[in-house]
Design a protein around this motif. Sequence first.
Motif, PDB file in Angstrom:
ATOM      1  N   PRO A 102       0.851  -1.146   0.369  1.00 43.06           N
ATOM      2  CA  PRO A 102      -0.010  -0.025  -0.364  1.00 43.06           C
ATOM      3  C   PRO A 102       0.466   1.470  -0.328  1.00 43.06           C
ATOM      4  N   TRP A 103       2.220   1.412   0.464  1.00 43.39           N
ATOM      5  CA  TRP A 103       2.509   1.959   0.919  1.00 43.39           C
ATOM      6  C   TRP A 103       3.291   3.007  -0.579  1.00 43.39           C
ATOM      7  N   GLY A 104       4.121   1.774  -1.302  1.00 45.73           N
ATOM      8  CA  GLY A 104       4.368   1.718  -3.055  1.00 45.73           C
ATOM      9  C   GLY A 104       2.967   2.276  -3.983  1.00 45.73           C
ATOM     10  N   ALA A 105       2.042   2.409  -3.375  1.00 45.23           N
ATOM     11  CA  ALA A 105       0.898   2.758  -4.099  1.00 45.23           C
ATOM     12  C   ALA A 105       1.187   4.649  -3.559  1.00 45.23           C
ATOM     13  N   VAL A 106       0.304   4.602  -2.449  1.00 45.10           N
ATOM     14  CA  VAL A 106       0.710   5.773  -2.328  1.00 45.10           C
ATOM     15  C   VAL A 106       1.692   7.264  -3.063  1.00 45.10           C
ATOM     16  N   VAL A 107       3.111   6.142  -2.175  1.00 43.61           N
ATOM     17  CA  VAL A 107       4.364   6.511  -2.913  1.00 43.61           C
ATOM     18  C   VAL A 107       4.452   6.688  -4.797  1.00 43.61           C
ATOM     19  N   TRP A 108       4.120   6.442  -5.248  1.00 43.92           N
ATOM     20  CA  TRP A 108       3.903   6.411  -6.872  1.00 43.92           C
ATOM     21  C   TRP A 108       2.535   7.218  -7.011  1.00 43.92           C
ATOM     22  N   LEU A 109       1.752   7.857  -6.339  1.00 42.68           N
ATOM     23  CA  LEU A 109       0.627   8.409  -6.546  1.00 42.68           C
ATOM     24  C   LEU A 109       1.386   9.893  -5.996  1.00 42.68           C
ATOM     25  N   THR A 110       1.988  10.207  -5.155  1.00 41.02           N
ATOM     26  CA  THR A 110       2.508  11.376  -5.208  1.00 41.02           C
ATOM     27  C   THR A 110       3.106  12.115  -5.746  1.00 41.02           C
ATOM     28  N   THR A 111       3.645  10.775  -6.455  1.00 39.18           N
ATOM     29  CA  THR A 111       5.250  10.808  -8.122  1.00 39.18           C
ATOM     30  C   THR A 111       4.250  11.232  -9.307  1.00 39.18           C
ATOM     31  N   VAL A 112       3.252  10.940  -9.271  1.00 41.26           N
ATOM     32  CA  VAL A 112       2.221  11.357 -10.476  1.00 41.26           C
ATOM     33  C   VAL A 112       1.853  12.843 -10.105  1.00 41.26           C
ATOM     34  N   VAL A 113       1.423  12.940  -9.119  1.00 41.73           N
ATOM     35  CA  VAL A 113       0.276  14.040  -8.738  1.00 41.73           C
ATOM     36  C   VAL A 113       1.782  15.037  -9.078  1.00 41.73           C
ATOM     37  N   SER A 114       3.262  14.850  -8.344  1.00 36.14           N
ATOM     38  CA  SER A 114       3.829  16.024  -8.058  1.00 36.14           C
ATOM     39  C   SER A 114       4.463  16.168  -9.652  1.00 36.14           C
ATOM     40  N   MET A 115       3.994  15.827 -10.524  1.00 33.56           N
ATOM     41  CA  MET A 115       4.339  15.796 -11.732  1.00 33.56           C
ATOM     42  C   MET A 115       3.767  16.257 -12.443  1.00 33.56           C
ATOM     43  N   ALA A 116       2.502  16.023 -12.309  1.00 37.72           N
ATOM     44  CA  ALA A 116       1.421  16.732 -13.015  1.00 37.72           C
ATOM     45  C   ALA A 116       1.744  18.292 -12.713  1.00 37.72           C
ATOM     46  N   VAL A 117       2.052  17.903 -11.512  1.00 39.16           N
ATOM     47  CA  VAL A 117       1.475  19.731 -10.877  1.00 39.16           C
ATOM     48  C   VAL A 117       2.501  20.426 -11.349  1.00 39.16           C
ATOM     49  N   ILE A 118       3.872  20.131 -11.376  1.00 37.63           N
ATOM     50  CA  ILE A 118       4.905  20.890 -11.778  1.00 37.63           C
ATOM     51  C   ILE A 118       4.714  21.404 -12.860  1.00 37.63           C
ATOM     52  N   GLU A 119       4.197  20.240 -14.495  1.00 36.49           N
ATOM     53  CA  GLU A 119       3.800  20.408 -16.207  1.00 36.49           C
ATOM     54  C   GLU A 119       3.187  22.045 -15.659  1.00 36.49           C
ATOM     55  N   LEU A 120       2.509  21.625 -14.873  1.00 35.39           N
ATOM     56  CA  LEU A 120       0.929  22.265 -14.946  1.00 35.39           C
ATOM     57  C   LEU A 120       0.649  23.722 -14.289  1.00 35.39           C
ATOM     58  N   MET A 121       1.716  23.761 -12.781  1.00 36.17           N
ATOM     59  CA  MET A 121       1.388  25.077 -11.917  1.00 36.17           C
ATOM     60  C   MET A 121       3.637  26.147 -12.109  1.00 36.17           C
ATOM     61  N   PHE A 122       4.262  25.230 -13.085  1.00 38.98           N
ATOM     62  CA  PHE A 122       5.518  25.636 -12.916  1.00 38.98           C
ATOM     63  C   PHE A 122       6.068  25.112 -14.103  1.00 38.98           C
ATOM     64  N   PRO A 123       5.839  25.797 -15.376  1.00 41.24           N
ATOM     65  CA  PRO A 123       6.319  25.032 -16.618  1.00 41.24           C
ATOM     66  C   PRO A 123       7.599  26.008 -17.174  1.00 41.24           C
ATOM     67  N   GLY A 124       8.000  26.470 -16.806  1.00 37.03           N
ATOM     68  CA  GLY A 124       9.604  27.139 -16.392  1.00 37.03           C
ATOM     69  C   GLY A 124      10.673  25.674 -16.056  1.00 37.03           C
ATOM     70  N   ILE A 125      10.138  24.737 -15.237  1.00 36.52           N
ATOM     71  CA  ILE A 125      10.621  23.716 -14.309  1.00 36.52           C
ATOM     72  C   ILE A 125      11.372  22.432 -15.943  1.00 36.52           C
ATOM     73  N   TYR A 126      10.537  22.271 -16.291  1.00 37.71           N
ATOM     74  CA  TYR A 126      10.557  21.366 -16.907  1.00 37.71           C
ATOM     75  C   TYR A 126       9.998  21.433 -18.750  1.00 37.71           C
ATOM     76  N   GLY A 127       8.346  22.456 -18.763  1.00 38.68           N
ATOM     77  CA  GLY A 127       9.093  22.860 -19.756  1.00 38.68           C
ATOM     78  C   GLY A 127       6.735  22.847 -20.210  1.00 38.68           C
ATOM     79  N   GLY A 128       6.266  22.155 -18.807  1.00 40.04           N
ATOM     80  CA  GLY A 128       4.657  22.258 -19.257  1.00 40.04           C
ATOM     81  C   GLY A 128       4.812  21.885 -19.727  1.00 40.04           C
TER      82      GLY A 128
END
Length: 156
Positions: A102-128
């Motif tokens: 279960p903790w693996g799924a939670v950590v993975w969900l954290t990575t998925v949401v984090s990447m989406a947030v960085i791409e959408l909210m901070f396009p200057g980091i990875y390009g959006g």
Amino acid sequence: MSDASARDQGRDKGRDAMSMAAMSSERIEPDENVWTRRLVLFLRIMAVLSILKGLYHWAQVTGFIGGEEEAFENQSMAWQTATVYFAVIELVAAVGLWLATPWGAVVWLTTVVSMAVIELMFPGIYGGSLTVVGLEAVMLAAYLALAWMAARERPP
């Protein structure tokens, strides 16, 4: 042939027929954990993808990929922070996903949401990239659908 040996042969044939019928009925019976097995397979595939993504980020940190102008130390502090974050968390998620914990799924969900947030909210980091956000959303939807179907297999 004597009557006794004929009866023994008849019993043996009957036993063989019964064992064949039992084996065939086992195959016909539906598998009760099919969605759970599909969920575990999906988690293992996501684990392999997480390993690849984590190794990609570590390759960026160590300078294994990219030229002089793309070197880690030449990037912005925000890019460096995000890259180190994903280099670590993707590999941690991969271990948890492979073990189907279960903790693996939670950590993975954290990575998925984090990447989406960085791409959408901070396009200057990875390009959006909206493509990355779309892929992350598809993986999240697939996980939620499989988890829901697997949970329906095991009523409380």
